[in-house]
Design a protein around this motif. Sequence first.
Motif, PDB file in Angstrom:
ATOM      1  N   ILE A  52       0.862  -1.179   0.000  1.00 21.54           N
ATOM      2  CA  ILE A  52       0.000   0.000   0.000  1.00 21.54           C
ATOM      3  C   ILE A  52       0.899   1.229   0.000  1.00 21.54           C
ATOM      4  O   ILE A  52       1.852   1.311   0.776  1.00 21.54           O
ATOM      5  N   THR A  54       0.646   5.675  -0.181  1.00 20.15           N
ATOM      6  CA  THR A  54      -0.249   6.827  -0.068  1.00 20.15           C
ATOM      7  C   THR A  54       0.217   7.860  -1.086  1.00 20.15           C
ATOM      8  O   THR A  54       1.133   8.634  -0.829  1.00 20.15           O
ATOM      9  N   GLY A  55      -0.407   7.829  -2.245  1.00 28.93           N
ATOM     10  CA  GLY A  55      -0.078   8.738  -3.326  1.00 28.93           C
ATOM     11  C   GLY A  55       0.348   7.975  -4.561  1.00 28.93           C
ATOM     12  O   GLY A  55       0.926   6.892  -4.479  1.00 28.93           O
ATOM     13  N   ARG A  58       4.148   6.755  -5.318  1.00 27.90           N
ATOM     14  CA  ARG A  58       4.958   6.925  -4.109  1.00 27.90           C
ATOM     15  C   ARG A  58       5.416   5.580  -3.584  1.00 27.90           C
ATOM     16  O   ARG A  58       4.814   4.545  -3.873  1.00 27.90           O
ATOM     17  N   SER A 131     -13.118  11.396   4.273  1.00 28.66           N
ATOM     18  CA  SER A 131     -12.359  11.712   3.059  1.00 28.66           C
ATOM     19  C   SER A 131     -13.020  11.165   1.806  1.00 28.66           C
ATOM     20  O   SER A 131     -13.852  10.269   1.862  1.00 28.66           O
ATOM     21  N   SER A 133     -11.369   9.705  -1.723  1.00 28.46           N
ATOM     22  CA  SER A 133     -10.086   9.277  -2.284  1.00 28.46           C
ATOM     23  C   SER A 133     -10.324   8.405  -3.501  1.00 28.46           C
ATOM     24  O   SER A 133     -11.453   8.053  -3.825  1.00 28.46           O
ATOM     25  N   TYR A 135      -8.613   4.750  -5.222  1.00 27.22           N
ATOM     26  CA  TYR A 135      -7.691   3.619  -5.138  1.00 27.22           C
ATOM     27  C   TYR A 135      -7.208   3.336  -6.556  1.00 27.22           C
ATOM     28  O   TYR A 135      -8.024   3.172  -7.472  1.00 27.22           O
ATOM     29  N   GLU A 152      -2.504   2.093  -4.429  1.00 29.19           N
ATOM     30  CA  GLU A 152      -2.101   3.484  -4.194  1.00 29.19           C
ATOM     31  C   GLU A 152      -3.360   4.233  -3.770  1.00 29.19           C
ATOM     32  O   GLU A 152      -4.355   4.241  -4.501  1.00 29.19           O
ATOM     33  N   ILE A 153      -3.304   4.851  -2.600  1.00 27.10           N
ATOM     34  CA  ILE A 153      -4.442   5.608  -2.084  1.00 27.10           C
ATOM     35  C   ILE A 153      -4.164   7.080  -2.360  1.00 27.10           C
ATOM     36  O   ILE A 153      -3.207   7.656  -1.834  1.00 27.10           O
ATOM     37  N   LEU A 155      -5.553  10.657  -1.918  1.00 23.00           N
ATOM     38  CA  LEU A 155      -6.504  11.507  -1.190  1.00 23.00           C
ATOM     39  C   LEU A 155      -6.858  12.707  -2.053  1.00 23.00           C
ATOM     40  O   LEU A 155      -5.976  13.426  -2.525  1.00 23.00           O
TER      41      LEU A 155
END
Length: 170
Positions: A52, A54-55, A58, A131, A133, A135, A152-153, A155
């Motif tokens: 996982i 975040t972005g 990334r 939020s 977001s 995926y 990749e999450i 936001l």
Amino acid sequence: LGVACLLFPLLSAASEAEERFLIMELMDRYGVVHDFGTPEQYADLFTEDGEIATGKGRPAIVKGRQALIQQAQRDHERFGAPPGPDGEFSSIMRHVISNRVVSLTGPASAEGSSYVITLINDREEGPQMLSISRYLDSYVKAGGRWKISRREIVLESGNQALGRKYGFIR
């Protein structure tokens, strides 16, 4: 032979649709398992080396089965609600997944995206949106089952006050 030639494209199209359906079911199952499942059930949604981030693009912040189990355990500790009448785990969070799009990239690989709205049943204020977001996922078919290999999450919008209250923002 002529009938077989006519049916083969239909079977191929049906197989592709079935594979895409199974992946979309996995996308939905993620939300249910995240909110109600065990840490092991959560990790089972991913490949052994699943990750996982975040972005978009990334580096992974969680990688591998044990790290996924630990992440789910931390979420249970932070967001667990009293067990329901059936004694099962529940969470104050709900992950509402929609607008699923899947593209098969090979016989055992696929990419997909979905929207996720994360809601929190705040003890003082009632249901609140945490939020919005997206995926962005990569999938692999292993042992006859589709699994998430990378999520990749991204936001897009968040409730800053609620995020601080529940430890998402420091």
